[in-house]
Design an enzyme around this catalytic site. Structure first.
Site, PDB file in Angstrom:
ATOM      1  CG  ASP A   1     -53.966 -34.476  66.032  1.00 37.90           C
ATOM      2  OD1 ASP A   1     -54.255 -35.692  66.084  1.00 37.90           O
ATOM      3  OD2 ASP A   1     -53.642 -33.915  64.962  1.00 37.90           O
TER       4      ASP A   1
ATOM      5  CG  ASP B   1     -50.888 -36.667  66.242  1.00 35.46           C
ATOM      6  OD1 ASP B   1     -51.901 -37.376  66.096  1.00 35.46           O
ATOM      7  OD2 ASP B   1     -50.740 -35.580  65.669  1.00 35.46           O
TER       8      ASP B   1
ATOM      9  CB  SER C   1     -52.205 -37.788  62.199  1.00 33.33           C
ATOM     10  OG  SER C   1     -53.422 -37.575  62.868  1.00 33.33           O
TER      11      SER C   1
ATOM     12  CG  ASP D   1     -54.865 -39.021  66.691  1.00 34.20           C
ATOM     13  OD1 ASP D   1     -54.623 -38.390  67.725  1.00 34.20           O
ATOM     14  OD2 ASP D   1     -54.740 -38.531  65.554  1.00 34.20           O
TER      15      ASP D   1
END
Length: 563
Positions: free
Chosen positions: A314, A312, A154, A310
């Site tokens: 999400d 990834d 993340s 960010d």
């Protein structure tokens, strides 16, 4: 459970890895480099990365307390054993979807996981190129998989990587399932001689299948179908965007262009995937430093807003341009704006369900409750972590409330605008942010002024989060000691304010599983203390609420000082 080793056991583990890791492996070189540094050996070997919140997450390197092919292989074997045991009972065929982000070794770890599943007789559907986490969550259900894996850490710094594990519903595994998987993992050694299949052979034999771009396009179609008609007409929007060297660029720009936002300028230094994150060592768009280049671009081009996702993709951050400069909005403020916009548009378009509900967490703003009362929407609060939000949606769906969900969010800039994923989605959030900005612009305003209008109407609900870092083995004991002392010697005041009530979520509140969280309420505010589930930190969430802005700021400052 996490197991801490003695000094003797640590050196035994170190010797075991030194013996079994091939000499031509980069991990072997790192093992040799630390041979005279017990502090470094200790940090890598004193415990195992626990399988829990978000699956696995840790620093890259050799040892059981690090992310490497051996910890990934071991965890995957445990999940495979868990799945094979379940499908034997259900007489079904197990399939797993796999995706990865732009981080160091993400592709390697994803291919390692696919090869392990193939060796265990489980078909692995893997994306050949990096994809956002919400695409993986969508893909699990779209391809009717039994589980899903996304290799990502993340928003953690570049020296981290991780392994998110999802169930058949596209939501991250809940606590009970994590415990069952952990039992399987703990029975497996790191070097048991029964490794993974050859990746290329797995492709040739059909046990590993590359997922086509069609599935990503299906995801984007589904995101687009969740658009809300806002009546902004031909209002044009100018957008600055940064994917922070992560996975978001293709999906975010594709959905924005599809919505008519052709004027998109991308931060050039952060446009390409790069696991080193050279311009922001901590690629968390919640942090001002990560948005520095994006805000500069937004102000230079006079864009209507900055969008940041960010690594990834999400999570999503917003900084609208207003009064000659960018204003960075908090996750709570964006959540409030989204909720207000969704309710207004659904009422306007006559698409509000009869029994609408939204879901947020115990550390998200109380302003949601004020808006929910206005719009007659049920608010459901869960523990921190989107797996609880996704799990609650599934639970309510099973009792006939599939169409009642309208929004989900957590204060750490995670938003769910539809139930097509069961995790937070920066792609859908970016789309809705632009539609919301168009709506405000068509009225002669912007998202910053819209937030000020909501404060004036409902009161100044202010929030701030502080993080206190405690690295290494000593840090684990320090954090446990702090939480224990707060329980054994509970404070009676927050600054000059008497504590009116105290909640210990370890006792299990409102049907939630017990959790290591403490909440202290005072008149006009509260303070929530919890250790992070993914980083060596204790987080302190301060909240204040008053009709007078200055008084709300005073209460918030006092709570932060107390923390």
């Amino acid at each position: 459970m996490n197991q801490n080793y003695s000094d003797e056991q640590i050196m035994e583990q170190y010797a075991l890895w030194l013996k079994n890791v091939p000499e031509n492996d980069e991990l072997y070189s790192r093992l040799i480099a630390m041979k005279d540094d017990f502090e470094q050996i200790n940090d890598s070997f004193y415990t195992q990365i626990a399988f829990g919140t978000g699956g696995l997450r840790g620093k890259l390197g050799p040892g059981p307390n690090r992310m490497n092919v051996y910890t990934v292989e071991r965890a995957t074997k445990g999940i495979a054993d868990y799945l094979n045991e379940r499908i034997a009972e259900e007489n079904a065929i197990a399939k797993v979807a796999i995706a990865f982000d732009s981080r160091i070794n993400s592709r390697l770890f994803a291919q390692c996981a696919a090869a392990v599943f193939a060796a265990k007789g489980i078909k692995a559907y893997i994306y050949p190129s990096m994809q956002p986490t919400p695409v993986l969550s969508y893909t699990v259900r779209h391809l009717e998989c039994t589980a899903g894996i996304c290799i990502t850490a993340s928003h953690n710094p570049s020296e981290y990587n991780g392994y998110k594990a999802y169930g058949a519903d596209g939501s991250q595994y809940m606590d009970e399932e994590c415990a069952l998987i952990t039992e399987k993992i703990e029975k497996i050694s790191y070097f048991d001689g029964n490794g993974r299949a050859d990746y290329q052979r797995g492709l040739e034999e059909g046990m590993i299948i590359e997922i086509s771009e069609d599935t990503v396009n299906d995801f984007l179609d589904t995101v687009y179908s969740n658009r809300l008609e806002c009546g902004a007409g031909d209002t044009k929007l100018k957008v600055a965007y940064t994917p922070l060297n992560g996975t978001g660029r293709h999906c975010v720009t594709s959905i924005l262009k599809r919505c008519g936002n052709a004027d998109i300028t991308i931060v050039s230094e952060q446009a390409q995937p790069d696991g080193l994150f050279p311009t922001c060592p901590y690629p968390n768009p919640e942090m001002a430093e990560a948005l520095k280049l994006g805000i500069a671009l937004c102000e230079e081009t006079k864009a209507d807003l900055l969008i940041a996702s960010d690594p990834d993709c999400d999570r999503m951050a917003l900084a609208p341009f207003s009064g000659g400069r960018c204003h960075r909005l908090s996750g709570n403020e964006v959540g409030v704006l989204f909720f207000d916009y969704i309710c207004k548009m659904r009422i306007k378009n006559n698409t509000m369900p009869d029994r609408p509900y939204m879901i947020t967490t115990i550390v998200s703003t109380g302003m949601i409750d004020a808006l929910a009362e206005k719009y007659n929407v049920e608010v459901i609060r869960t523990l921190t972590g989107f797996k609880y939000i996704g799990g609650k949606i599934g639970e309510l769906e099973r009792i006939g409330r599939k169409k009642d969900f309208i929004f989900g969010f957590e204060e750490s800039i995670g938003y769910m605008i539809g139930d097509y994923t069961r995790d937070k989605d920066g792609v859908g959030a970016a789309m809705m942010a632009c539609d919301m900005a168009k709506y405000e612009k068509s009225r002669g305003g912007d998202l910053y002024t819209a937030m000020q209008e909501l404060y004036a109407e409902h009161g100044y609900y202010m929030c701030d989060t502080q993080s206190f870092t405690f690295p290494g083995e000593e840090g684990m004991f320090t954090m446990a000691g702090i939480m224990n002392s707060l329980r054994e010697c509970p404070p009676s005041k927050m600054g000059e304010n008497e504590i009116t009530s105290r909640i210990d979520y370890n006792e299990g509140i409102n049907g939630m599983v017990p959790s290591n969280v403490l909440e202290y309420n005072i008149k006009g505010g509260k303070l929530v203390i919890r250790p992070s589930g993914t980083e060596p930190k204790i987080k302190a969430y301060a909240f204040s609420n008053h009709s007078d802005k200055a008084e709300s700021e005073r209460i918030l400052a006092e709570l932060k000082e107390t923390a």
